[in-house]
Design a protein around this motif. Structure first.
Motif, short mmCIF file in Angstrom:
data_model
loop_
_atom_site.label_atom_id
_atom_site.label_comp_id
_atom_site.label_asym_id
_atom_site.label_seq_id
_atom_site.Cartn_x
_atom_site.Cartn_y
_atom_site.Cartn_z
N HIS A 99 0.86 -1.19 0.00
CA HIS A 99 0.00 0.00 0.00
C HIS A 99 0.90 1.24 0.00
CE1 HIS A 99 -4.06 1.55 0.70
NE2 HIS A 99 -3.44 2.56 1.26
N ILE A 100 0.67 2.14 -0.94
CA ILE A 100 1.50 3.34 -1.05
C ILE A 100 0.62 4.57 -0.89
CG2 ILE A 100 3.04 4.67 -2.54
CD1 ILE A 100 3.81 2.02 -3.88
N LEU A 101 1.07 5.49 -0.03
CA LEU A 101 0.31 6.72 0.21
C LEU A 101 0.70 7.78 -0.82
CD1 LEU A 101 0.42 6.78 4.11
CD2 LEU A 101 -1.50 6.15 2.64
N ALA A 102 0.38 7.48 -2.09
CA ALA A 102 0.63 8.40 -3.20
C ALA A 102 -0.28 7.94 -4.34
CB ALA A 102 2.08 8.37 -3.64
N SER A 115 22.43 -10.76 -17.29
CA SER A 115 22.05 -11.47 -16.06
C SER A 115 22.52 -12.91 -16.15
CB SER A 115 20.52 -11.44 -15.89
OG SER A 115 20.13 -12.20 -14.76
N PRO A 116 22.95 -13.49 -15.01
CA PRO A 116 23.30 -14.91 -15.03
C PRO A 116 22.07 -15.77 -15.41
CG PRO A 116 23.93 -13.89 -12.94
CD PRO A 116 23.18 -12.87 -13.72
N LEU A 117 20.89 -15.34 -14.99
CA LEU A 117 19.63 -15.99 -15.34
C LEU A 117 18.69 -14.92 -15.91
CD1 LEU A 117 18.92 -18.21 -12.19
CD2 LEU A 117 19.42 -19.02 -14.49
N PRO A 118 18.33 -15.00 -17.19
CA PRO A 118 17.43 -14.00 -17.76
C PRO A 118 16.06 -14.03 -17.08
CG PRO A 118 18.42 -15.36 -19.48
CD PRO A 118 18.76 -15.99 -18.17
N PHE A 119 15.48 -12.85 -16.85
CA PHE A 119 14.15 -12.78 -16.25
C PHE A 119 13.45 -11.50 -16.66
CE2 PHE A 119 16.96 -10.85 -13.11
CZ PHE A 119 16.26 -9.73 -12.67
N ASN A 120 12.15 -11.47 -16.39
CA ASN A 120 11.33 -10.27 -16.58
C ASN A 120 10.87 -9.81 -15.20
OD1 ASN A 120 11.37 -10.34 -19.44
ND2 ASN A 120 9.85 -11.96 -19.38
N LEU A 121 10.62 -8.53 -15.09
CA LEU A 121 10.09 -7.95 -13.85
C LEU A 121 8.94 -7.03 -14.23
CD1 LEU A 121 10.32 -7.13 -10.77
CD2 LEU A 121 11.86 -5.33 -11.53
N TRP A 122 7.81 -7.19 -13.55
CA TRP A 122 6.67 -6.31 -13.76
C TRP A 122 6.38 -5.57 -12.46
CZ3 TRP A 122 6.48 -11.55 -14.96
CH2 TRP A 122 6.37 -11.89 -16.30
N ILE A 123 6.15 -4.28 -12.58
CA ILE A 123 5.64 -3.48 -11.46
C ILE A 123 4.21 -3.15 -11.82
CG2 ILE A 123 5.83 -1.36 -10.11
CD1 ILE A 123 8.81 -1.26 -10.86
N GLN A 124 3.26 -3.67 -11.06
CA GLN A 124 1.85 -3.41 -11.32
C GLN A 124 1.30 -2.45 -10.29
OE1 GLN A 124 1.58 -7.77 -11.19
NE2 GLN A 124 0.00 -7.54 -12.75
N LEU A 125 0.52 -1.47 -10.75
CA LEU A 125 -0.06 -0.46 -9.88
C LEU A 125 -1.58 -0.45 -10.05
CD1 LEU A 125 2.47 2.38 -10.75
CD2 LEU A 125 2.47 0.97 -8.69
N LEU A 126 -2.27 -0.35 -8.94
CA LEU A 126 -3.73 -0.24 -8.95
C LEU A 126 -4.14 0.92 -8.06
CD1 LEU A 126 -4.85 -3.96 -8.57
CD2 LEU A 126 -5.25 -2.49 -10.54
N PRO A 127 -5.11 1.74 -8.50
CA PRO A 127 -5.56 2.84 -7.66
C PRO A 127 -6.40 2.32 -6.49
CG PRO A 127 -6.92 2.72 -9.63
CD PRO A 127 -5.84 1.67 -9.77
N GLU A 163 -3.91 7.32 -3.01
CA GLU A 163 -3.31 6.06 -2.57
C GLU A 163 -3.38 5.04 -3.70
OE1 GLU A 163 -5.03 4.51 1.08
OE2 GLU A 163 -5.61 6.52 1.63
N CYS A 164 -2.40 4.12 -3.70
CA CYS A 164 -2.46 3.03 -4.67
C CYS A 164 -1.85 1.78 -4.06
CB CYS A 164 -1.76 3.41 -5.97
SG CYS A 164 0.03 3.61 -5.85
#
Length: 136
Positions: free
Chosen positions: A10-13, A80-92, A97-98
């Motif tokens: 939970h983020i206060l922004a 990277s020694p091991l290839p990967f993907n990273l997702w940052i998901q945001l919801l209002p 706040e989100c």
């Protein structure tokens, strides 16, 4: 594809403020002092990529590959020694706040999964905690 997800933070922004900050990696200057100095050897970034050298993993470079305004930022490794993907998901939640969740996705065989599962689960959670504490 094996996925490792953080708990929801939970983020206060506002969703827009958080997206704006995290989708331009040059805003990471103020997180350098929050990195675990005993593990992080080096950390550098520009607006759309970041490179971190971590013991015992080595050097990892992440590049932003897709931005869906205010909802999702997708990264892929270029080094990277091991290839990967990273997702940052945001919801209002409200206008001020989100919620945020991080997901790492990578191709792993059963042997590698057994070796990296615990460190990756802890790592994605620590990264989410750190991103949740940034002043937006």
């Amino acid at each position: 594809m094996t996925k490792f997800e953080s708990s929801v933070k939970h983020i206060l922004a506002s969703q827009a403020a958080v997206f704006g900050k995290l989708s331009d990696l040059s805003n990471l200057e103020n997180v350098k002092d929050r990195l675990p100095q005993d593990k992080v050897k080096s950390f550098s970034f520009d607006s759309d990529s970041l490179t971190v050298e971590v013991d015992p993993v080595g050097k990892i470079t992440l590049q932003i590959v897709e931005k869906e305004p205010f909802k999702c930022i997708k990264f892929a490794t270029t080094t990277s020694p091991l290839p990967f993907n990273l997702w940052i998901q945001l919801l209002p939640v409200t206008e001020t706040e989100c919620k945020m969740k991080l997901t790492i996705g990578m191709e792993l065989n059963m042997f590698m999964k057994a070796m990296v599962q615990k460190p990756l689960e802890e790592g994605v959670e620590k990264l989410a905690d750190m991103l949740a504490m940034i002043p937006y």
